[in-house]
Design an enzyme around this catalytic site. Structure first.
Site, PDB file in Angstrom:
ATOM      1  N   GLU A 203       0.989   1.804   7.243  1.00 15.79           N
ATOM      2  CA  GLU A 203       2.177   2.161   6.364  1.00 15.79           C
ATOM      3  C   GLU A 203       3.461   1.216   6.750  1.00 15.79           C
ATOM      4  OE1 GLU A 203       1.916   4.255   3.966  1.00 15.79           O
ATOM      5  OE2 GLU A 203       0.726   5.784   4.442  1.00 15.79           O
TER       6      GLU A 203
ATOM      7  N   ARG B  52      -1.400   9.565  -7.687  1.00 16.42           N
ATOM      8  CA  ARG B  52      -1.739  11.033  -7.215  1.00 16.42           C
ATOM      9  C   ARG B  52      -3.070  11.820  -7.955  1.00 16.42           C
ATOM     10  NH1 ARG B  52      -0.867   9.322  -2.833  1.00 16.42           N
ATOM     11  NH2 ARG B  52      -0.441   7.603  -4.246  1.00 16.42           N
TER      12      ARG B  52
END
Length: 752
Positions: free
Chosen positions: A220, A602
């Site tokens: 990340e 998502r």
């Protein structure tokens, strides 16, 4: 090479290029965790690197735990000794060994957020600063931001010379830091900053860890702030074998310090870096990915990549224009019920996403009426939020001054100089007199053990509450609540904070006013008592049992890293999403667009988008244009068949071709009979849906006074019927559950 067979070509390149710096641009759902874990396993099993020479950094404890488990499966005991953890846990590990070189002892304590707040409040008092003008939470956030930028008190003081308030903040920052040192304590931000300080002041320490960690991996990377960036840069200088994995298109935390430049400018720091793009997605159908690609390509500050999948095209995206937020919530509920009953989805297969927490209120109300279990992810339910509970406590005290519990909650909220010692003394005196606290305050002006200053503040509080008690008798409900918020100073205190957190809390308070408007409109002649009763019933969430399958509700920020078969993104309107705060900044607008990209990706199987012609939110009615992000999704991917107004995008919204749309019918043609009636038969988590007569597709009839039974609330009586047809709403008084409201078509009840 057994690992190679389990990786696609780009993943293999990322795993096997072990020497030198490498940037892995991992698109959503492209298998970045697999790359990281396989890379560690490859280094240990194939290259022969000792585990203790590997450092893998993640952002969350959950990600760290998952990475460790996967590495153990792939590499076994040989992986023992690798340093795998979050930025903060890695730094704690270093500091426990080395912090004595900075004058601390190794048994230093780590202050949490509450500890920090307590210490900052003490410093504010000692410096004789106004706790309103120098709000402790605001100061904590400000100091944290400075530490993210590696700015110490002295650096900050030099920067703000001549600015009175900023100089006071610098003074506060220095005192706070001195107190931490005196207490042999570090706050969360210090864990990284003190490690950096250690490396700068003691080069031999940096040399030791820089030599030890021959291979460094960072997950990340787009979410790193400046301090984290510097930590990685220093540790990787010696060997240069740095692998950073991230997705600039998912950088959505700029508001809390993340700097997207860290990933965009990686090649500037490491000119010889290898760049690998992971673009094959294993999560979603191609339609969803093309929608995400269509949106994100409009950002300028990004590295080009395009998601694709072998999973197939999938269904088109459903887009709904709704009348208002209630209609929007109704559309969401009806779709969920249809898919659960028709296709046997579990409630947990669904996620409902929104830009701001305040949007959840209308959705929560609808889920309650339909009997759909839901859970809030990464946040509180609307009526559980602190500011909402505070306002409700005020209303309860005005409605019932004998409510000592509510009074103690708000007697010093906002801060008015009535401290806990004074409250305890009042409570003691009231107990002796066998009187409520406010009753005693009304009767007396002086109490032993309470200072004149505190008595003055108590008198001011008494006047506020007394005035409100009188006002509630003559003012309409919504106007009274607005007056209460103003008169108590609650709104003014939040406005003075000038923080993002305070603005969010203000939005929630304004949304509470909207809830009062809705109640007043739907219940003519209603009063404060009725409103509080309604709120009490709404906040008693009985539809969600422990371990029960439930629809997931969350902000799009909370959704990052998660995935769901079916996703609804609500409130796709200008000034809401993208948020009004982003309108004047290209940088902020690009972050909003990345947030939209995150929301879209998502979804695994289906995606639903909704926007409203009118929205009552934050205490006012708005008429916003459809979100610009809708325009950026190709029309060929959209299903407009259920819109009340459809045609090609014309730059100002969808055109003006009117189509027949009956909002009271099933909203998905695939789930309707020839007559269009909603097929809502089935059983969801013990909630019965046997309320439709399929011979004539009419809602079962109910009558006033009818006796019914509910699985949880027991026997009840129908006391009110509002509306008609499939919009018919029942109010039922239960022996065990009080008064409840249900849509007649889904009422989870049976006749006695």
């Amino acid at each position: 090479m057994g690992l190679a067979r389990q990786l696609n070509p780009r993943q293999r390149e990322a795993v096997f290029h072990t020497e030198g710096p490498i940037l892995v641009l991992a698109g959503a759902g492209s298998g970045k965790t697999r790359v990281l874990t396989y890379r560690v396993a490859h280094l240990i099993g194939e290259i022969g690197v000792r585990a203790e020479n590997i450092l893998a950094i993640t952002f969350t404890n959950k990600a760290s735990k998952e990475m460790k488990e996967r590495i153990d499966i792939l590499a076994g005991d040989s992986a023992n000794g690798a340093w795998v953890g979050t930025f903060h846990s890695i730094c704690v590990r270093i500091l426990r060994r080395e912090i004595d070189k900075l004058g601390f002892t190794r048994n230093f304590v780590i202050y949490d957020a509450d500890d920090q707040l307590t210490l900052i409040k003490e410093c504010i008092r000692e410096l004789n600063l106004s706790d309103k003008y120098y709000n402790a939470r605001d100061m904590r956030s400000r100091i944290s931001g400075l530490k993210d930028q590696i700015k110490g008190p002295e650096d900050f003081r030099k920067e703000v010379q001549g600015q009175f308030r900023e100089e006071k903040i610098a003074e506060l920052y220095k005192m706070y830091q001195d107190r931490l040192t005196k207490n042999n304590a570090l706050d969360f931000d210090d864990l990284i900053n003190k490690t950096l300080e250690l490396f700068y002041l003691r080069p031999e320490v940096l040399d030791y860890y820089g030599s030890r960690f021959q291979y460094i991996l960072v997950d990340e990377y787009q979410d790193t702030n400046y301090a984290q960036y510097m930590l990685v840069k220093l540790l990787s200088m010696k060997h240069q074998n740095l692998c950073v994995v991230g997705d600039d298109d998912q950088s959505i935390y700029g508001w809390r310090g993340a700097d997207i430049r860290n990933i965009l400018e990686f090649e500037k720091d490491f000119p010889k870096a290898r760049i690998v793009k992971l673009e094959e997605n294993y999560r979603s159908f191609q339609t969803i990915l093309e929608a995400a690609n269509g949106v994100i390509k409009n950002n300028n500050g990004r590295k080009e990549k395009r998601l694709w999948t072998k999973k197939g095209q999938g269904e088109r995206i459903s887009l709904y224009k709704t009348d208002d937020e209630k209609h929007e919530a109704d559309i969401v509920c009806r779709n969920i019920m249809s898919l659960i009953n028709k296709e046997k989805h579990a409630a947990s297969d669904f996620a409902v996403l929104y830009r701001t927490n305040a949007q959840s209120r209308a959705l929560e109300d609808a889920f309650m009426k339909y009997g759909i279990p839901y859970r809030m992810y990464g946040g509180l339910r609307f009526y559980d939020r602190r500011e909402i509970k505070d306002i409700i406590a005020y209303l309860r005290v005005v409605s019932n001054p004998a409510d000592d519990v509510s009074l103690k909650r708000i007697i010093n909220v906002p801060k008015r100089g009535i401290g806990s010692v004074t409250v305890a003394r009042l409570e003691e005196e009231a107990s002796k007199a066998e009187e409520s606290i406010f009753g005693m305050i009304l009767e007396r002006d002086e109490w032993s053990g309470i200072t004149p200053r505190a008595r003055k503040k108590i008198a001011e509080f008494k006047e506020i509450v007394s005035n409100l008690v009188a006002m509630k008798e003559i003012m309409p409900l919504t106007e009274f609540i607005q007056t209460l918020i103003e008169l108590t100073g609650y709104e003014k205190e939040l406005e003075a904070e000038k923080t993002t957190e305070a603005e969010t809390r203000l939005e929630n308070i304004r949304e509470f006013v909207t809830a009062a408007e809705d109640f007043e409109r739907n219940n003519p002649g209603s009063d404060l008592t009725g409103f509080l009763e309604n709120v009490a019933l709404i906040t008693d969430l009985d539809t969600l049992g422990e371990g029960q399958s439930a629809v997931n509700m969350m902000t799009m920020h909370s959704a990052k890293g998660l995935e769901f078969p079916i996703v609804f993104i609500t409130g796709m309107e200008e000034n809401l999403f993208p948020h009004v705060r982003s309108m004047d900044s290209d940088h902020d607008m690009e972050e909003e667009r990345r947030l939209c990209y995150v929301g879209i990706t998502r979804a695994k199987q289906r995606l639903y988008l909704t926007y409203s012609a009118q929205r009552n939110i934050f205490g006012s009615s708005t008429h916003n244009m459809p979100s610009r992000f809708l325009k950026e999704i190709p029309d060929t991917l959209m299903d407009f068949s259920d819109l009340s107004t459809v045609s090609t995008w014309n730059g100002a919204g969808y055109g003006t071709v009117e189509t027949q749309y009956n909002r009271h019918r099933s909203i998905n043609p695939a789930n309707t009979s020839k007559s269009g009636a909603f097929l809502g038969v089935g059983k969801l988590n013990g909630v019965y849906k046997e309320n439709i007569d399929h011979r004539d597709k009419t809602v079962r009839k109910f009558s006033l006074g009818q006796k019914v039974v509910h699985k949880k609330f027991g026997k009840g009586t129908v006391i009110a019927i509002n509306g008609a047809g499939e919009d018919k709403e029942l109010k039922i008084a239960f022996e065990q559950g009080g008064i409840r409201s249900f849509m007649a078509i889904y009422a989870p009840i049976k006749e006695v």
